[in-house]
Write a protein that holds these residues in place. Structure first.
Motif, PDB file in Angstrom:
ATOM      1  N   ARG A  52      -5.234  32.409  -2.037  1.00 19.28           N
ATOM      2  CA  ARG A  52      -4.406  31.214  -1.940  1.00 19.28           C
ATOM      3  C   ARG A  52      -4.212  30.647  -3.341  1.00 19.28           C
ATOM      4  O   ARG A  52      -5.179  30.303  -4.031  1.00 19.28           O
ATOM      5  N   LEU A  53      -2.975  30.539  -3.787  1.00 20.91           N
ATOM      6  CA  LEU A  53      -2.696  30.034  -5.139  1.00 20.91           C
ATOM      7  C   LEU A  53      -2.463  28.527  -5.108  1.00 20.91           C
ATOM      8  O   LEU A  53      -2.238  27.952  -4.044  1.00 20.91           O
ATOM      9  N   PRO A  54      -2.556  27.855  -6.265  1.00 24.57           N
ATOM     10  CA  PRO A  54      -2.614  26.386  -6.254  1.00 24.57           C
ATOM     11  C   PRO A  54      -1.350  25.659  -5.784  1.00 24.57           C
ATOM     12  O   PRO A  54      -1.443  24.524  -5.319  1.00 24.57           O
ATOM     13  N   SER A  55      -0.189  26.271  -5.903  1.00 25.60           N
ATOM     14  CA  SER A  55       1.044  25.546  -5.620  1.00 25.60           C
ATOM     15  C   SER A  55       1.132  25.010  -4.193  1.00 25.60           C
ATOM     16  O   SER A  55       1.037  25.768  -3.222  1.00 25.60           O
ATOM     17  N   ALA A  56       1.354  23.698  -4.063  1.00 22.09           N
ATOM     18  CA  ALA A  56       1.567  23.119  -2.731  1.00 22.09           C
ATOM     19  C   ALA A  56       2.943  23.496  -2.192  1.00 22.09           C
ATOM     20  O   ALA A  56       3.139  23.605  -0.978  1.00 22.09           O
ATOM     21  N   MET A  57       3.892  23.721  -3.087  1.00 22.24           N
ATOM     22  CA  MET A  57       5.267  24.035  -2.675  1.00 22.24           C
ATOM     23  C   MET A  57       5.354  25.346  -1.892  1.00 22.24           C
ATOM     24  O   MET A  57       6.269  25.515  -1.086  1.00 22.24           O
ATOM     25  N   ILE A  58       4.432  26.289  -2.149  1.00 21.86           N
ATOM     26  CA  ILE A  58       4.468  27.554  -1.396  1.00 21.86           C
ATOM     27  C   ILE A  58       4.402  27.237   0.095  1.00 21.86           C
ATOM     28  O   ILE A  58       5.114  27.815   0.902  1.00 21.86           O
ATOM     29  N   ARG A  59       3.533  26.299   0.454  1.00 22.15           N
ATOM     30  CA  ARG A  59       3.389  25.936   1.853  1.00 22.15           C
ATOM     31  C   ARG A  59       4.352  24.827   2.265  1.00 22.15           C
ATOM     32  O   ARG A  59       4.868  24.813   3.374  1.00 22.15           O
ATOM     33  N   GLY A  60       4.603  23.901   1.359  1.00 22.13           N
ATOM     34  CA  GLY A  60       5.458  22.760   1.696  1.00 22.13           C
ATOM     35  C   GLY A  60       6.920  23.144   1.847  1.00 22.13           C
ATOM     36  O   GLY A  60       7.621  22.628   2.708  1.00 22.13           O
TER      37      GLY A  60
ATOM     38  N   VAL B 222       0.873  -1.174   0.000  1.00 19.48           N
ATOM     39  CA  VAL B 222       0.000   0.000   0.000  1.00 19.48           C
ATOM     40  C   VAL B 222       0.913   1.227   0.000  1.00 19.48           C
ATOM     41  O   VAL B 222       1.867   1.275   0.775  1.00 19.48           O
ATOM     42  N   LEU B 223       0.613   2.192  -0.842  1.00 24.17           N
ATOM     43  CA  LEU B 223       1.388   3.432  -0.838  1.00 24.17           C
ATOM     44  C   LEU B 223       0.530   4.529  -0.211  1.00 24.17           C
ATOM     45  O   LEU B 223      -0.631   4.725  -0.605  1.00 24.17           O
ATOM     46  N   HIS B 224       1.111   5.197   0.798  1.00 21.87           N
ATOM     47  CA  HIS B 224       0.420   6.270   1.526  1.00 21.87           C
ATOM     48  C   HIS B 224       1.213   7.548   1.272  1.00 21.87           C
ATOM     49  O   HIS B 224       2.328   7.696   1.762  1.00 21.87           O
ATOM     50  N   LEU B 225       0.639   8.455   0.488  1.00 22.37           N
ATOM     51  CA  LEU B 225       1.381   9.630   0.009  1.00 22.37           C
ATOM     52  C   LEU B 225       0.729  10.920   0.501  1.00 22.37           C
ATOM     53  O   LEU B 225      -0.491  11.082   0.416  1.00 22.37           O
ATOM     54  N   HIS B 226       1.554  11.849   0.956  1.00 29.38           N
ATOM     55  CA  HIS B 226       1.070  13.199   1.272  1.00 29.38           C
ATOM     56  C   HIS B 226       1.517  14.150   0.165  1.00 29.38           C
ATOM     57  O   HIS B 226       2.651  14.078  -0.301  1.00 29.38           O
ATOM     58  N   ASP B 227       0.623  15.049  -0.222  1.00 33.19           N
ATOM     59  CA  ASP B 227       0.930  15.931  -1.354  1.00 33.19           C
ATOM     60  C   ASP B 227       1.544  17.257  -0.881  1.00 33.19           C
ATOM     61  O   ASP B 227       1.184  18.327  -1.349  1.00 33.19           O
ATOM     62  N   THR B 228       2.510  17.145  -0.001  1.00 34.34           N
ATOM     63  CA  THR B 228       3.085  18.334   0.637  1.00 34.34           C
ATOM     64  C   THR B 228       3.767  19.259  -0.368  1.00 34.34           C
ATOM     65  O   THR B 228       3.783  20.468  -0.199  1.00 34.34           O
ATOM     66  N   ARG B 229       4.347  18.691  -1.419  1.00 36.61           N
ATOM     67  CA  ARG B 229       5.132  19.484  -2.362  1.00 36.61           C
ATOM     68  C   ARG B 229       4.665  19.310  -3.804  1.00 36.61           C
ATOM     69  O   ARG B 229       5.420  19.561  -4.744  1.00 36.61           O
ATOM     70  N   GLY B 230       3.418  18.876  -3.972  1.00 39.91           N
ATOM     71  CA  GLY B 230       2.817  18.845  -5.301  1.00 39.91           C
ATOM     72  C   GLY B 230       3.173  17.642  -6.155  1.00 39.91           C
ATOM     73  O   GLY B 230       2.741  17.547  -7.296  1.00 39.91           O
TER      74      GLY B 230
ATOM     75  N   ALA C 166       5.635  18.544  12.617  1.00 40.73           N
ATOM     76  CA  ALA C 166       6.366  19.781  12.938  1.00 40.73           C
ATOM     77  C   ALA C 166       6.523  20.650  11.701  1.00 40.73           C
ATOM     78  O   ALA C 166       7.585  21.168  11.415  1.00 40.73           O
ATOM     79  N   HIS C 167       5.479  20.785  10.950  1.00 40.60           N
ATOM     80  CA  HIS C 167       5.577  21.468   9.664  1.00 40.60           C
ATOM     81  C   HIS C 167       4.244  22.142   9.375  1.00 40.60           C
ATOM     82  O   HIS C 167       3.245  21.462   9.144  1.00 40.60           O
ATOM     83  N   PRO C 168       4.226  23.464   9.359  1.00 41.59           N
ATOM     84  CA  PRO C 168       2.947  24.150   9.131  1.00 41.59           C
ATOM     85  C   PRO C 168       2.393  23.879   7.732  1.00 41.59           C
ATOM     86  O   PRO C 168       1.200  24.039   7.501  1.00 41.59           O
ATOM     87  N   GLY C 169       3.252  23.465   6.796  1.00 46.90           N
ATOM     88  CA  GLY C 169       2.779  23.179   5.446  1.00 46.90           C
ATOM     89  C   GLY C 169       2.398  21.717   5.255  1.00 46.90           C
ATOM     90  O   GLY C 169       2.143  21.302   4.138  1.00 46.90           O
TER      91      GLY C 169
ATOM     92  N   LEU D  24      10.625  30.341  -4.481  1.00 50.85           N
ATOM     93  CA  LEU D  24       9.535  30.260  -3.502  1.00 50.85           C
ATOM     94  C   LEU D  24       9.187  31.646  -2.964  1.00 50.85           C
ATOM     95  O   LEU D  24       8.020  31.942  -2.686  1.00 50.85           O
ATOM     96  N   GLU D  25      10.194  32.515  -2.850  1.00 55.23           N
ATOM     97  CA  GLU D  25       9.902  33.897  -2.446  1.00 55.23           C
ATOM     98  C   GLU D  25       9.058  34.606  -3.506  1.00 55.23           C
ATOM     99  O   GLU D  25       8.119  35.335  -3.177  1.00 55.23           O
ATOM    100  N   ALA D  26       9.383  34.364  -4.777  1.00 56.48           N
ATOM    101  CA  ALA D  26       8.591  34.971  -5.856  1.00 56.48           C
ATOM    102  C   ALA D  26       7.159  34.425  -5.823  1.00 56.48           C
ATOM    103  O   ALA D  26       6.189  35.161  -6.052  1.00 56.48           O
TER     104      ALA D  26
END
Lengths: 320, 320
Positions: free
Chosen positions: B300-308, A216-224, A255-258, B287-289
């Motif tokens: 809120r824009l679509p990019s997950a990386m802004i928060r991740g 089973v793969l459990h993935l979080h989309d933290t970075r797209g 420990a990560h707000p994102g 990421l700053e841009a």
């Protein structure tokens, strides 16, 4: 192209993952409404509640009321989550509504183990031995193992594939010693470190060692990259995925707000169905459930599919 | 794994795509600030403005002021977009600041051609013949071809790969007849129909016909598969991608309220760099841009990386 599976099983984790992290409080009736909506989509496994310490996870203080309140649908398995003997006892009160099985959970990162599980790796293995015994004493089979932080860790950095193999080997050895028959091993990207190549390396290493083990793969989309990582999992032969409606959820202990939710169920269903991989899930009612989730959570949720919608509506229009 | 390119070129389309679709008005100074922020990231191609009819695209009524106002950086090419002779003339006033070249644009969907380009396919080819002549008369080389709606169309449904090959062949024939040297062909998923397998099929068919033609993939993340499709493009040997900071943008003529932006530049950079593919782009200033874009767009824009965020900050922390 041909090594893709023809059928994928999706384990819906949206209710459990989502309600655990929202500041809330979210009314119990709304939680039940979302579970009932998900039950009507063709999903066959839904994790509906977390029996954890309400002081640590206040969003699940009403776990009993939620589990007592939803309307079970034939053909759907409803799961709960717990980490302690008292959590197991709370779940066991719902033997008639929940499919109850135990999991052996380990972390590929010692630092994450201390943060999330409150024990070092050796301590966690010892705790799991007692955990298995508690389940067996209650007549509950332990059929899963789960490796957390399998692709990297916010506290300790990159995690080598060999480390995933070694902790999984320890968990499977513990299962064998204690007489458990493991049906599935979950490989979890708890903190959003997976990339498509890391998925190939880790899943490749695991499958080379245990070719017959169902993963089973459990993935979080933290970075797209969540759906791209799922695609790599599919190519590596993984045929069971965790996902969360609308992409809700996130680990409160990362420990990560994102910290982001799981991959969105409707995006995974869309990916699979458009590539000819059967999921058994109907996209339109699932999109309705995702829209309901957005209404309940009261904010724009991560799933692009909520706004993008499926393609069949355009195909029908074009054919008319 | 080894067929991935070692180096990827990213064409930043955020300013042009983003400011064309926002209800706005967005202050000219903010548009300039975003372009200047992008100039400092290592991106080498930035599309900074659209010289189109301000009645149709009011967000670009200030194209001249934006192009006159940003601070060009050595080593960065700045591009504009136009569809008419008057748009070309407006761009030519900035020969000192913009890299000016023409494109032959066709649509793989006749219905989308009528909606987006206002002409049927034959009419579009005729219009492109005049378009090329206007560029040549102004001494501007025509070096690109672009195929819109290459993966599907909201108005006419699925688009076969053979259709993409045939319209691209017509565009390339027109280029040859008119003495243009084409450097790149852009394959555009104008309405978010691409899936990883469709990318493999279409790019595969195009590369089989024109193995030496340098391809650009232009992807919209309408249904959450954008980065997964980019990965398939990489695997098929595509080494140039359009992307938009923070995932801004969307086609105003797609007749779709969920029309989404391009794939987010920072997610593409993260995907590539974490897989060992060089982009020349530094993630932290990017990421700053993206954060600046979110402030300018006011939502809120679509990019997950802004928060991740990136992983290197965790690696540094873990190593300390």
């Amino acid at each position: 192209m041909t090594d893709l599976p023809t059928r994928v099983d999706i384990q819906e984790e949206g209710p459990r993952e989502g309600f655990q992290i929202e500041p809330g409080p979210i009314p119990t009736a709304d939680k039940i409404a979302l579970i009932d909506a998900l039950s009507a989509t063709g999903l066959r496994r839904i994790q509906v509640a977390s029996f954890v310490n309400p002081k640590l996870v206040p969003g699940w203080a009403d776990a009993e009321a939620v589990v007592a309140g939803f309307t079970p649908r034939a053909g759907v398995e409803y799961h709960g989550l717990w980490f302690s003997p008292s959590g197991l006892q709370r779940a066991l009160a719902f033997r008639d509504r929940l499919t109850i099985f135990g999991s052996i959970t380990v972390s590929a990162s010692e630092a994450f183990s201390r943060q999330n599980l409150n024990r070092d790796h050796a301590g966690q293995l010892e705790a799991m031995r007692k955990h298995v015994a508690a389940h067996q004493a209650a007549g509950v089979p332990v059929t899963r193992v789960s490796v957390q932080a399998a692709f990297g860790c916010n506290f300790s950095g990159d995690v080598p594939a060999a480390r995933v193999v070694s902790v999984l080997a320890e968990a499977l050895a513990l299962a064998e010693e204690t007489g458990c028959t493991i049906e599935r091993a979950s490989i979890a990207d708890s903190m959003g470190w997976a990339t498509p190549l890391r998925v190939e390396r880790v899943i490749g290493a695991v499958r080379e060692r245990w070719p017959a083990l169902k993963l089973v793969l459990h993935l979080h989309d933290t970075r797209g990259l969540g759906i791209a990582c799922a695609l790599s999992g599919l190519r590596m032969g993984v045929s069971t995925f965790d996902a969360a409606v609308a992409g809700v959820g996130g680990c409160p202990f990362a420990a990560h707000p994102g910290a982001a939710g799981n991959i969105a169920t409707e995006e995974l269903v869309f990916l699979c169905e458009e590539m000819g991989i059967e999921t058994g899930v109907k996209l339109e009612p699932l999109l309705e459930a995702a829209t309901l989730a957005e209404r309940i959570f009261g904010r724009r949720l991560p799933s692009a599919m909520i706004r993008g919608g499926g393609l069949d509506r355009h195909r029908v229009h074009a054919a008319a």
